[in-house]
Design a protein around this motif. Sequence first.
Motif, short mmCIF file in Angstrom:
data_model
loop_
_atom_site.label_atom_id
_atom_site.label_comp_id
_atom_site.label_asym_id
_atom_site.label_seq_id
_atom_site.Cartn_x
_atom_site.Cartn_y
_atom_site.Cartn_z
N LYS A 62 -10.17 -0.19 -3.19
CA LYS A 62 -10.64 0.05 -4.54
C LYS A 62 -11.10 -1.24 -5.15
N LYS A 63 -12.34 -1.26 -5.61
CA LYS A 63 -12.91 -2.50 -6.10
C LYS A 63 -12.25 -2.91 -7.41
N ASP A 64 -11.87 -4.16 -7.49
CA ASP A 64 -11.21 -4.70 -8.68
C ASP A 64 -12.23 -5.45 -9.50
N THR A 65 -12.65 -4.87 -10.59
CA THR A 65 -13.67 -5.50 -11.43
C THR A 65 -13.06 -6.27 -12.58
N SER A 66 -11.73 -6.24 -12.66
CA SER A 66 -11.08 -6.94 -13.78
C SER A 66 -11.03 -8.43 -13.60
N ALA A 67 -11.12 -8.88 -12.35
CA ALA A 67 -11.07 -10.32 -12.08
C ALA A 67 -12.09 -10.64 -11.01
N GLY A 68 -13.13 -11.30 -11.39
CA GLY A 68 -14.18 -11.60 -10.44
C GLY A 68 -13.75 -12.57 -9.38
N SER A 69 -14.42 -12.49 -8.24
CA SER A 69 -14.09 -13.41 -7.15
C SER A 69 -14.63 -14.79 -7.45
N LYS A 70 -13.87 -15.76 -7.09
CA LYS A 70 -14.29 -17.15 -7.25
C LYS A 70 -14.85 -17.72 -5.97
N MET A 101 1.03 -5.37 -6.42
CA MET A 101 1.96 -4.26 -6.23
C MET A 101 1.24 -2.92 -6.34
N MET A 102 0.26 -2.81 -7.24
CA MET A 102 -0.51 -1.58 -7.36
C MET A 102 -1.33 -1.33 -6.10
N TRP A 103 -1.87 -2.40 -5.53
CA TRP A 103 -2.64 -2.30 -4.29
C TRP A 103 -1.78 -1.76 -3.16
N LEU A 104 -0.56 -2.26 -3.04
CA LEU A 104 0.34 -1.76 -2.00
C LEU A 104 0.59 -0.26 -2.17
N LYS A 105 0.86 0.15 -3.41
CA LYS A 105 1.17 1.56 -3.66
C LYS A 105 -0.05 2.45 -3.41
N GLU A 163 2.75 -0.34 8.65
CA GLU A 163 2.11 -1.19 9.66
C GLU A 163 0.66 -1.49 9.32
N HIS A 164 -0.06 -0.53 8.70
CA HIS A 164 -1.48 -0.76 8.41
C HIS A 164 -1.69 -1.77 7.28
N LEU A 165 -0.60 -2.16 6.61
CA LEU A 165 -0.70 -3.19 5.57
C LEU A 165 -0.14 -4.53 6.03
N VAL A 166 0.14 -4.65 7.32
CA VAL A 166 0.65 -5.88 7.90
C VAL A 166 -0.44 -6.49 8.77
N ILE A 167 -0.67 -7.78 8.61
CA ILE A 167 -1.72 -8.46 9.38
C ILE A 167 -1.10 -9.09 10.62
N THR A 168 -1.53 -8.62 11.78
CA THR A 168 -1.11 -9.18 13.06
C THR A 168 -2.36 -9.39 13.92
N LEU A 169 -2.20 -10.10 15.02
CA LEU A 169 -3.36 -10.44 15.84
C LEU A 169 -4.02 -9.22 16.45
N GLY A 206 -15.12 -7.64 -1.60
CA GLY A 206 -15.32 -6.67 -0.54
C GLY A 206 -14.22 -6.65 0.48
N SER A 207 -13.34 -7.63 0.45
CA SER A 207 -12.25 -7.70 1.42
C SER A 207 -11.13 -6.73 1.04
N PHE A 208 -10.68 -5.97 2.01
CA PHE A 208 -9.55 -5.07 1.81
C PHE A 208 -8.31 -5.86 1.40
N TRP A 209 -8.18 -7.09 1.89
CA TRP A 209 -6.98 -7.89 1.69
C TRP A 209 -7.04 -8.77 0.44
N GLN A 210 -8.05 -8.59 -0.41
CA GLN A 210 -8.21 -9.50 -1.54
C GLN A 210 -6.99 -9.60 -2.44
N PRO A 211 -6.31 -8.50 -2.82
CA PRO A 211 -5.13 -8.65 -3.68
C PRO A 211 -4.01 -9.47 -3.03
N TYR A 212 -3.84 -9.29 -1.73
CA TYR A 212 -2.82 -10.07 -1.02
C TYR A 212 -3.21 -11.53 -0.96
N ILE A 213 -4.49 -11.80 -0.68
CA ILE A 213 -4.97 -13.18 -0.61
C ILE A 213 -4.83 -13.87 -1.97
#
Length: 552
Positions: A62-70, A101-105, A163-169, A206-213
Amino acid sequence: LTGTHTSRLYRLRAERTTHQETFLSQMQMHGPHWGPRILRQANSRRHVRHIGQAHKENPHVKKDTSAGSKGFSSDLGHAHADKHDYQPHSHVSSSTGTRFMMWLKEHGAPEQGVELRSVEPPAVTGLDADPHQQHPHPHNKPIDMAVASRPLALGDCALRVPEHLVITLDRVFESEFVAELLTTDKLSELACLTLYLMFEKKTGEGSFWQPYIKELDRQRARGTQAVESPLLWDDAQLEDLLTGSPLLGMVRQRLAGIEKEYQELDTVWYMSKSLFNKYPFDLPTQTFSYTRFRQAFAAVQASIVHLQGVPLAKRFALVPLGPPLLGYSSTSKAMLTYNNEAKAVELVVDKPYAAGEPVTAWCGPQPNSRLLLNYGLVDEMNPYDKLQMTASLATTDPLYQLKRATLQAHQLATTQVFDLARSKPMPPMLLPYMRLALATTTDQVTKVVFSETAKPTDPSLESLEPQIHAVLQAYLARRLAGYKHPVSHDMSVMQDPRSTPRQKVAARLLKIEKSILMAVREQLGGAAGTPSAAGTNGSTPPAPATPHLKLQ
């Protein structure tokens, strides 16, 4: 994107796929040493040009438009805090933490037993606590920390991350074979994960992992004591704060390894098209500087979880809500583990927690030097803390072969590492080893008894004891003299409210190390039974000549 830009993007991707396939086929024909030569040629021709921030929208996020990417103006886990954007203490989650936390849920994570709180780095109770300190150091920005969202009982599951929210090789490379290929050759698992997150961050929203990053960025590679790994300290700070500690050499060795891996990034870029085809950027070394890669590496290192009982490609994992958000305790029995039935990484607590209390986990039996190097923290209660001492027999010793055979019979080596443990400063086999090392006759060698409690009963061995203790006392005195300051100085730094978090954590480490060395010296003095073993007036006599023994 315009039609022209889109067609150019597809053409460049197709062109790079061709280069990758050619690269792999040539590697198979000519062997692994062919790669560096062709990579230098590729770099000079610049096969792939930077075409901006073009990327395809990820349909699963879900695109987060509240905080633009830097973009990439600040690095993943950037090392430097700006005193001008310091925020006061808060008991609620930061906006970044709330979105995380909202992204995880939103993406399938169940209701958690933890939540994020934005806190000032906790004051360490004990000798360095200062009741007069009202404000944190200006460079000490708030951090997010996982705390119990409700009362937790012994055995409760505090967090569970699907598992789909965990980053592994295996998820990064979409193939366990490719993941294992890359991590058994030139790059470590950490370097591969670092490169992946750096590219993901560069894609922006556009990154799925942006909230975690973004949450990792907020932590700035800091552990729960608000200190980054010494990998991010400058040379002057390393020399000033860590001189005398074995950690200084460990840091330099790790930095050399990181720089070497940075030079190999382009090899991975060519070999793993499944990872990089979706990134319309230049070669890694042309996209990211070494400094940025080092900063991102430290952030990933501070966040990594070592999962047990899983395939190699899943062993190193980045777990949302894991470290550095989750606290570390060297005495905890709770660990982040993979639940095969639930297909999730979870933490089952080993004690009750009140709502709002920081939740901690165990990261394995690591000494404080490794905890500081990896996670930016030092645990004063760490029972696994230790220093190491290396004893080596010289091959010039006329009795070398006999001594070597004797040591091998007792599972020891001619170059033997002894642990000077905090819980047991005197290594059990150190004195028997020293008796053997300093023996000058075959009769003495054959009479050495290797036992934790064995004492020399033969007069010929008893005569060696003063020399053994003098050699060890001189070694310990030399190591203690390698530090810039005595323990009293470390105590002052820890208690001084003006000390920076780096200064405090370094002083805490050095105090513990010196305490271990002094404990060994004290045990030697008691074991010797004579003033000559420890010198007079607290001094240590010069070590007698030991041409066939080296202590490091």
